[in-house]
Write an enzyme that holds these catalytic residues in place. Sequence first.
Site, PDB file in Angstrom:
ATOM      1  N   GLY A 140      34.808  37.041  85.623  1.00 48.75           N
ATOM      2  CA  GLY A 140      34.068  37.717  86.693  1.00 48.75           C
ATOM      3  C   GLY A 140      34.449  37.174  88.057  1.00 48.75           C
ATOM      4  N   ALA A 141      35.745  36.881  88.212  1.00 54.43           N
ATOM      5  CA  ALA A 141      36.222  36.219  89.440  1.00 54.43           C
ATOM      6  C   ALA A 141      36.505  37.209  90.567  1.00 54.43           C
ATOM      7  CB  ALA A 141      37.489  35.414  89.127  1.00 54.43           C
TER       8      ALA A 141
ATOM      9  N   TYR B  43      18.577  42.297  79.911  1.00 51.49           N
ATOM     10  CA  TYR B  43      19.130  41.202  80.728  1.00 51.49           C
ATOM     11  C   TYR B  43      18.466  39.870  80.388  1.00 51.49           C
ATOM     12  CZ  TYR B  43      20.666  38.625  84.897  1.00 51.49           C
ATOM     13  OH  TYR B  43      21.225  37.691  85.752  1.00 51.49           O
TER      14      TYR B  43
HETATM   15  N1  LIG Z   1      23.332  37.706  92.069  1.00 50.61           N
HETATM   16  C1  LIG Z   1      22.231  37.161  91.609  1.00 50.61           C
HETATM   17  O1  LIG Z   1      21.162  37.207  92.250  1.00 50.61           O
HETATM   18  C2  LIG Z   1      22.247  36.451  90.290  1.00 50.61           C
HETATM   19  C3  LIG Z   1      21.107  35.723  89.925  1.00 50.61           C
HETATM   20  C4  LIG Z   1      21.098  35.055  88.719  1.00 50.61           C
HETATM   21  C5  LIG Z   1      22.204  35.097  87.892  1.00 50.61           C
HETATM   22  N2  LIG Z   1      23.304  35.808  88.255  1.00 50.61           N
HETATM   23  C6  LIG Z   1      24.429  35.803  87.320  1.00 50.61           C
HETATM   24  O2  LIG Z   1      25.585  35.332  87.984  1.00 50.61           O
HETATM   25  C7  LIG Z   1      26.755  35.955  87.425  1.00 50.61           C
HETATM   26  C8  LIG Z   1      27.565  36.576  88.550  1.00 50.61           C
HETATM   27  O3  LIG Z   1      26.730  37.472  89.251  1.00 50.61           O
HETATM   28  P1  LIG Z   1      27.150  38.163  90.641  1.00 50.61           P
HETATM   29  O4  LIG Z   1      25.927  38.244  91.463  1.00 50.61           O
HETATM   30  O5  LIG Z   1      28.361  37.559  91.205  1.00 50.61           O
HETATM   31  O6  LIG Z   1      27.463  39.640  90.070  1.00 50.61           O
HETATM   32  P2  LIG Z   1      28.547  40.724  90.464  1.00 50.61           P
HETATM   33  O7  LIG Z   1      28.086  41.998  89.859  1.00 50.61           O
HETATM   34  O8  LIG Z   1      28.821  40.680  91.935  1.00 50.61           O
HETATM   35  O9  LIG Z   1      29.835  40.203  89.705  1.00 50.61           O
HETATM   36  C9  LIG Z   1      29.906  40.228  88.314  1.00 50.61           C
HETATM   37  C10 LIG Z   1      31.319  39.953  87.886  1.00 50.61           C
HETATM   38  O10 LIG Z   1      31.381  40.109  86.473  1.00 50.61           O
HETATM   39  C11 LIG Z   1      32.470  40.976  86.179  1.00 50.61           C
HETATM   40  N3  LIG Z   1      32.262  41.694  84.929  1.00 50.61           N
HETATM   41  C12 LIG Z   1      31.295  42.569  84.602  1.00 50.61           C
HETATM   42  N4  LIG Z   1      31.499  43.040  83.357  1.00 50.61           N
HETATM   43  C13 LIG Z   1      32.622  42.427  82.889  1.00 50.61           C
HETATM   44  C14 LIG Z   1      33.359  42.498  81.687  1.00 50.61           C
HETATM   45  N5  LIG Z   1      33.003  43.311  80.686  1.00 50.61           N
HETATM   46  N6  LIG Z   1      34.471  41.724  81.553  1.00 50.61           N
HETATM   47  C15 LIG Z   1      34.870  40.911  82.565  1.00 50.61           C
HETATM   48  N7  LIG Z   1      34.211  40.815  83.716  1.00 50.61           N
HETATM   49  C16 LIG Z   1      33.103  41.564  83.878  1.00 50.61           C
HETATM   50  C17 LIG Z   1      32.578  41.902  87.370  1.00 50.61           C
HETATM   51  O11 LIG Z   1      33.854  42.502  87.443  1.00 50.61           O
HETATM   52  C18 LIG Z   1      32.312  40.919  88.505  1.00 50.61           C
HETATM   53  O12 LIG Z   1      33.494  40.208  88.798  1.00 50.61           O
HETATM   54  C19 LIG Z   1      26.260  36.965  86.402  1.00 50.61           C
HETATM   55  O13 LIG Z   1      26.317  36.417  85.117  1.00 50.61           O
HETATM   56  C20 LIG Z   1      24.807  37.183  86.815  1.00 50.61           C
HETATM   57  O14 LIG Z   1      23.985  37.592  85.746  1.00 50.61           O
HETATM   58  C21 LIG Z   1      23.349  36.476  89.437  1.00 50.61           C
END
Ligand SMILES: NC(=O)c1ccc[n+]([C@@H]2O[C@H](COP(=O)([O-])OP(=O)(O)OC[C@H]3O[C@@H](n4cnc5c(N)ncnc54)[C@H](O)[C@@H]3O)[C@@H](O)[C@H]2O)c1
Length: 259
Positions: free
Chosen positions: A12-13, A155
Amino acid sequence: MELKDKVAIVTGASQGIGRAISIALAKEGASVVLASRNEAKLEETAQIIKSNGGTSLKIRTDVSREAEVKNMVQKTLETFRTIDILVNNSGIAGPTARCEDVTLEEWEETMAVNLRGPFLCCKYVIPTLKAKKSGRIIHIGSISSKRPLQNRTPYTTSKMGLIGFNRTLAVELGPFNITVNLICPGATAGERLDNVMTTMGKALGKSYEEMAAAFKALSPLDRFVNAEDIANMVVYLASDKAKNITGQDINVCAGIIMY
Ligand SMILES: NC(=O)c1ccc[n+]([C@@H]2O[C@H](COP(=O)([O-])OP(=O)(O)OC[C@H]3O[C@@H](n4cnc5c(N)ncnc54)[C@H](O)[C@@H]3O)[C@@H](O)[C@H]2O)c1
């Protein structure tokens, strides 16, 4: 530099927290494998790392597909010969709906990305870490790994599942000098949080502004965290300073939860 000559995989980079983690690891000297589905956005991350003088390799990967994860690990080994750090960051928010309205497909998709993905990445990375008797596995969970979130059963279930996976792996891999930890971010400023607040607001009959105020008010500091705050914790857990920390679920959440 804390991570000179280390090789890290970050899933997810392409954006958000995963991009910030990749940039931070590269700044500390690690060669970073950027894995995600969106190649154009992965290239943006790669360019930022390059402009900072760092090294990265893009590998288009859907973490829910076994063949693609296998390919990701194989290409990493072909290029860098080893792996030291795995960051399981990929995740999707899943549907916002009452349980009875969640479709089976939505449930399965959320589990496939948020739980099967980390499992597959670990499955194919662990043999390399075990062979060198050292390594770091860092999962990105959520405060939803510990507390419920209304109308988000897929989730929260997936993120709570990560705690069991994390603790069990820590026990399994401790004898091989591999640490395994989970970071639980709170509401993290950025595109994804904006989408979540908009969608949840619609379901609850509230405006974006009302949702943002309600989310912030959960924090004693009355603010969101930033992707860089999560990245700093990843760098610390990946470093030698954290060699005796394993099996933990560490909150980076501006105090929203304290357990
Ligand atoms: N943003 C928040 O408030 C928040 C809070 C708590 C936890 N998180 C967790 O942090 C992590 C990153 O979140 P973010 O806010 O950067 O989200 P984001 O949606 O901006 O990024 C998610 C990333 O995961 C990738 N991804 C999604 N499905 C995929 C798949 N099948 N294979 C490979 N890559 C995949 C996307 O391409 C993207 O790069 C997640 O696990 C999310 O649940 C986020």
